[in-house]
Write an enzyme that holds these catalytic residues in place. Structure first.
Site, PDB file in Angstrom:
ATOM      1  N   GLN A  27       0.813  -1.223   0.000  1.00  0.00           N
ATOM      2  CA  GLN A  27       0.000   0.000   0.000  1.00  0.00           C
ATOM      3  C   GLN A  27       0.846   1.272   0.000  1.00  0.00           C
ATOM      4  O   GLN A  27       0.415   2.309  -0.503  1.00  0.00           O
ATOM      5  CB  GLN A  27      -0.905  -0.038   1.244  1.00  0.00           C
ATOM      6  CG  GLN A  27      -1.991   1.015   1.304  1.00  0.00           C
ATOM      7  CD  GLN A  27      -2.755   0.937   2.628  1.00  0.00           C
ATOM      8  OE1 GLN A  27      -2.419   0.155   3.508  1.00  0.00           O
ATOM      9  NE2 GLN A  27      -3.786   1.760   2.764  1.00  0.00           N
ATOM     10  N   TYR A  54       3.674 -11.599   3.939  1.00  0.00           N
ATOM     11  CA  TYR A  54       3.316 -10.196   3.735  1.00  0.00           C
ATOM     12  C   TYR A  54       3.888  -9.706   2.395  1.00  0.00           C
ATOM     13  O   TYR A  54       5.096  -9.691   2.187  1.00  0.00           O
ATOM     14  CB  TYR A  54       3.834  -9.307   4.880  1.00  0.00           C
ATOM     15  CG  TYR A  54       3.163  -9.571   6.222  1.00  0.00           C
ATOM     16  CD1 TYR A  54       2.059 -10.419   6.343  1.00  0.00           C
ATOM     17  CD2 TYR A  54       3.622  -8.961   7.384  1.00  0.00           C
ATOM     18  CE1 TYR A  54       1.448 -10.657   7.571  1.00  0.00           C
ATOM     19  CE2 TYR A  54       3.010  -9.196   8.621  1.00  0.00           C
ATOM     20  CZ  TYR A  54       1.934 -10.057   8.690  1.00  0.00           C
ATOM     21  OH  TYR A  54       1.340 -10.288   9.916  1.00  0.00           O
ATOM     22  N   GLN A 180       0.679 -14.604  19.092  1.00  0.00           N
ATOM     23  CA  GLN A 180       0.276 -13.359  18.406  1.00  0.00           C
ATOM     24  C   GLN A 180      -1.186 -13.488  17.961  1.00  0.00           C
ATOM     25  O   GLN A 180      -1.469 -13.989  16.877  1.00  0.00           O
ATOM     26  CB  GLN A 180       1.180 -13.080  17.193  1.00  0.00           C
ATOM     27  CG  GLN A 180       0.847 -11.747  16.571  1.00  0.00           C
ATOM     28  CD  GLN A 180       1.880 -11.233  15.575  1.00  0.00           C
ATOM     29  OE1 GLN A 180       1.516 -10.811  14.490  1.00  0.00           O
ATOM     30  NE2 GLN A 180       3.142 -11.241  15.924  1.00  0.00           N
TER      31      GLN A 180
HETATM   32  P1  NDP Z   1      -4.782  -1.915  12.840  1.00  0.00           P
HETATM   33  O1  NDP Z   1      -6.012  -2.663  13.150  1.00  0.00           O
HETATM   34  O2  NDP Z   1      -4.384  -0.871  13.808  1.00  0.00           O
HETATM   35  O3  NDP Z   1      -4.954  -1.293  11.387  1.00  0.00           O
HETATM   36  C1  NDP Z   1      -3.983  -0.424  10.889  1.00  0.00           C
HETATM   37  C2  NDP Z   1      -4.565   0.381   9.744  1.00  0.00           C
HETATM   38  O4  NDP Z   1      -5.634   1.213  10.242  1.00  0.00           O
HETATM   39  C3  NDP Z   1      -3.544   1.311   9.148  1.00  0.00           C
HETATM   40  O5  NDP Z   1      -2.726   0.679   8.204  1.00  0.00           O
HETATM   41  C4  NDP Z   1      -4.451   2.378   8.567  1.00  0.00           C
HETATM   42  O6  NDP Z   1      -5.007   1.845   7.373  1.00  0.00           O
HETATM   43  C5  NDP Z   1      -5.534   2.492   9.627  1.00  0.00           C
HETATM   44  N1  NDP Z   1      -5.162   3.455  10.687  1.00  0.00           N
HETATM   45  C6  NDP Z   1      -4.185   3.300  11.630  1.00  0.00           C
HETATM   46  N2  NDP Z   1      -4.124   4.353  12.439  1.00  0.00           N
HETATM   47  C7  NDP Z   1      -5.074   5.210  12.017  1.00  0.00           C
HETATM   48  C8  NDP Z   1      -5.490   6.485  12.477  1.00  0.00           C
HETATM   49  N3  NDP Z   1      -4.902   7.072  13.517  1.00  0.00           N
HETATM   50  N4  NDP Z   1      -6.505   7.101  11.822  1.00  0.00           N
HETATM   51  C9  NDP Z   1      -7.101   6.496  10.759  1.00  0.00           C
HETATM   52  N5  NDP Z   1      -6.755   5.298  10.282  1.00  0.00           N
HETATM   53  C10 NDP Z   1      -5.738   4.637  10.906  1.00  0.00           C
HETATM   54  O7  NDP Z   1      -3.519  -2.881  12.731  1.00  0.00           O
HETATM   55  P2  NDP Z   1      -3.125  -3.940  11.571  1.00  0.00           P
HETATM   56  O8  NDP Z   1      -4.307  -4.692  11.112  1.00  0.00           O
HETATM   57  O9  NDP Z   1      -2.281  -3.243  10.564  1.00  0.00           O
HETATM   58  O10 NDP Z   1      -2.216  -4.927  12.422  1.00  0.00           O
HETATM   59  C11 NDP Z   1      -0.987  -4.444  12.968  1.00  0.00           C
HETATM   60  C12 NDP Z   1       0.111  -5.440  12.667  1.00  0.00           C
HETATM   61  O11 NDP Z   1      -0.189  -6.696  13.262  1.00  0.00           O
HETATM   62  C13 NDP Z   1       0.324  -5.783  11.186  1.00  0.00           C
HETATM   63  O12 NDP Z   1       1.063  -4.824  10.497  1.00  0.00           O
HETATM   64  C14 NDP Z   1       1.048  -7.097  11.289  1.00  0.00           C
HETATM   65  O13 NDP Z   1       2.418  -6.874  11.573  1.00  0.00           O
HETATM   66  C15 NDP Z   1       0.364  -7.743  12.478  1.00  0.00           C
HETATM   67  N6  NDP Z   1      -0.711  -8.674  12.041  1.00  0.00           N
HETATM   68  C16 NDP Z   1      -0.557 -10.005  12.344  1.00  0.00           C
HETATM   69  C17 NDP Z   1      -1.492 -10.925  11.947  1.00  0.00           C
HETATM   70  C18 NDP Z   1      -1.291 -12.370  12.281  1.00  0.00           C
HETATM   71  O14 NDP Z   1      -2.036 -13.228  11.762  1.00  0.00           O
HETATM   72  N7  NDP Z   1      -0.342 -12.722  13.093  1.00  0.00           N
HETATM   73  C19 NDP Z   1      -2.687 -10.537  11.168  1.00  0.00           C
HETATM   74  C20 NDP Z   1      -2.770  -9.109  10.941  1.00  0.00           C
HETATM   75  C21 NDP Z   1      -1.820  -8.232  11.377  1.00  0.00           C
HETATM   76  P3  NDP Z   1      -5.649   2.750   6.197  1.00  0.00           P
HETATM   77  O15 NDP Z   1      -5.006   4.094   6.262  1.00  0.00           O
HETATM   78  O16 NDP Z   1      -5.362   1.990   4.978  1.00  0.00           O
HETATM   79  O17 NDP Z   1      -7.104   2.798   6.547  1.00  0.00           O
END
Ligand code: NDP
Length: 327
Positions: A27, A54, A180
């Site tokens: 992204q 990823y 995790q």
């Molecule tokens: P979140 O649920 O916090 O989502 C993050 C996304 O939300 C951002 O990329 C952005 O996306 C949006 N966002 C974040 N902060 C803000 C804000 N302040 N205002 C508005 N929009 C915001 O976390 P993730 O789902 O990214 O998970 C975090 C990490 O956990 C991942 O990067 C990964 O390393 C890990 N993970 C592990 C998994 C597993 O199976 N073990 C599965 C999933 C994640 P946008 O701007 O595009 O809306």
């Protein structure tokens, strides 16, 4: 930054860390990925999360190039990878938790991340086709080889984790020390119910994911339908369907009123709420913009503002707090 003990290990992990799912290598461009890592590191973050799947290896390549360029002292940060999904040609043995894929997957991740060892190495999902003992033995081998320091699981059931501990104890091997799981206001059962036994008796630490439920808990979907987000990306229809429901938005709207009263932003409030759970070692943040990360890192300062009464009020709104029968 606050540092927490990672379960029963001797490791201190920053309460907030940075992940790369859907952002690095996909992204966002590499310059922004670097900016995010610098911002996080300069704010005290000492853990960066990654996985072989990823962006089909690209996320690790991007992170590896950045680590190589920045030349941070290797002892000042931790990096993870996760093995299971594979991404090569989908041939037999190119995924799963067999000795073959674990050892090959680790070597490939080390190359992409450009490091000599991986601090935290996770089994990304349970593998029903591989005996748990084979997986435990393989992780133990990697630790003995110095290729990984600690190993953990991701989204395993409590029963599977317990079995891994049992096999490790029986065969004098090193058990998993971290899990995790997903954890946020909308997803609570594993962390607040299923895993209580393994927290108490196995002393597992946790690196929890999706604290904002992929952005839903930022509140940005309440009044508009933003187009530059992960939920509008091609191929993310499944995530949108799963997360963006009317039922969830009603709860988000009600929670936002409490955050507003406290004069903090909803993302900060939702992340701080995760940190209130003592079983959370670190909340892995995701961000597609620097200003999101800056905002989210402030959650540390919101933690002490959330009172017990507020936690009860939140429970009432969410009405998803697990009812515990056996504790
Ligand atoms: P979140 O649920 O916090 O989502 C993050 C996304 O939300 C951002 O990329 C952005 O996306 C949006 N966002 C974040 N902060 C803000 C804000 N302040 N205002 C508005 N929009 C915001 O976390 P993730 O789902 O990214 O998970 C975090 C990490 O956990 C991942 O990067 C990964 O390393 C890990 N993970 C592990 C998994 C597993 O199976 N073990 C599965 C999933 C994640 P946008 O701007 O595009 O809306």
């Amino acid at each position: 930054m606050e540092y927490r003990k990672l379960g029963n290990t001797g490791i201190q992990i920053s309460a907030l860390s940075l992940g790369s799912w859907l952002t690095f290598g996909k992204q966002i461009d590499n310059a922004l990925a670097e900016e995010l890592m610098i911002k996080a590191y300069d704010s005290g973050v000492n853990f960066f999360d990654n996985a072989e799947i990823y962006a089909r290896g690209k996320s690790e390549e991007v992170m590896g190039d950045i680590l190589h360029r920045l030349k941070w002292n290797r002892s000042s940060f931790m990096v993870s990878s996760k093995v299971y999904f594979g991404f090569e040609e989908n041939k037999p043995n190119q995924r799963g938790l067999s000795r073959k894929h674990i050892l090959e997957g680790c070597d490939a991740a080390l190359k992409r991340l450009r490091v000599d060892y991986i601090d935290l190495f996770f089994c990304h999902r349970p593998d029903k086709n591989t005996p748990i003992l084979e997986t435990v033995q393989s992780m133990n081998t990697l630790i003995q080889q110095g290729k990984i320091l600690y190993w953990g699981t991701s989204e395993w059931s409590a029963q599977e984790i317990l079995q891994a501990h049992l096999e490790a104890e029986r065969h004098h091997l090193i058990p998993p020390v971290i899990e995790q799981p997903q954890y946020n206001m909308l997803e609570r059962k594993k962390m607040e119910d299923d895993y209580l036994h393994i927290f108490r008796y196995q002393g597992m630490g946790t690196t929890i994911w999706s604290p904002l439920s992929s952005g839903i808990l930022s509140g940005k979907y309440l009044s508009q339908n933003p187009s530059d987000t992960r939920l509008s990306m091609d191929g993310m229809e499944w995530l949108r369907e799963r997360n963006l429901t009317e039922e969830k938005l009603v709860k988000v709207k009600a929670i936002k009123i409490i955050a507003d009263e406290l004069k903090v932003t909803l993302p900060q409030f939702a992340i701080a709420w995760c940190l209130k759970n003592n079983h959370v070692s670190t909340v892995i943040l995701g961000a597609s913009k620097v200003k999101q990360l800056e905002e989210n890192l402030e959650a540390i300062n919101v933690l002490s503002l959330i009172s017990s009464d507020m936690m009860l009020q939140i429970d009432e709104i969410l009405s998803n707090k697990p009812v515990l029968s056996d504790f």
